[in-house]
Design a protein around this motif. Structure first.
Motif, short mmCIF file in Angstrom:
data_model
loop_
_atom_site.label_atom_id
_atom_site.label_comp_id
_atom_site.label_asym_id
_atom_site.label_seq_id
_atom_site.Cartn_x
_atom_site.Cartn_y
_atom_site.Cartn_z
N PHE A 68 -36.92 -19.35 33.43
CA PHE A 68 -36.91 -20.81 33.53
C PHE A 68 -35.64 -21.35 32.90
O PHE A 68 -35.66 -21.89 31.80
N THR A 72 -34.92 -26.39 35.22
CA THR A 72 -36.02 -25.98 36.09
C THR A 72 -37.22 -26.90 35.86
O THR A 72 -37.68 -27.03 34.72
N LEU A 74 -40.89 -27.84 35.38
CA LEU A 74 -42.01 -27.00 34.96
C LEU A 74 -43.29 -27.80 34.76
O LEU A 74 -43.25 -28.97 34.37
N THR A 84 -45.74 -23.00 35.29
CA THR A 84 -45.49 -22.96 36.72
C THR A 84 -44.22 -23.71 37.04
O THR A 84 -44.02 -24.85 36.58
N GLU A 85 -43.35 -23.09 37.82
CA GLU A 85 -42.14 -23.75 38.29
C GLU A 85 -42.51 -24.69 39.42
O GLU A 85 -43.23 -24.31 40.35
N ARG A 89 -35.00 -25.23 42.00
CA ARG A 89 -34.11 -25.41 40.85
C ARG A 89 -32.95 -26.29 41.23
O ARG A 89 -32.56 -26.34 42.40
#
Length: 90
Positions: A68, A72, A74, A84-85, A89
């Motif tokens: 991450f 990113t 999240l 969790t992404e 990005r």
């Protein structure tokens, strides 16, 4: 957004992602959205402080710093320990 703690690069909804829980990070807690650490215990001093402030906190998130990177998006669930992404990005 994932943030590595670097000065000047802090997003408004910062999720601090670190390798280790360090007590020197305590002053940052009131301004964070969540805290994610690769190592450490949910019973560590910093994790307890974070939860007392209402921050979603996850410890033991393997390879979080590399997985991450800063920027990113999240979603952190302190209850389940899931990070969790969201979306792509930057």
């Amino acid at each position: 957004m994932a943030w590595d703690g670097s000065p000047g690069s802090r997003p408004p909804d910062a999720v601090l992602v670190v390798r280790h829980l360090d007590p020197s990070l305590a002053p940052l807690l009131p301004t964070l959205t969540a805290l994610v650490a690769q190592t450490g215990s949910p019973l560590s001093h910093l994790a307890v402080l974070a939860r007392e402030l209402g921050l979603a906190t996850v410890t033991g998130a393997a390879d979080a710093v590399r997985g991450f990177p800063p920027g990113t998006p999240l979603l952190v669930d302190g209850g389940t320990g899931e990070v969790t992404e969201l979306g792509g990005r930057p």
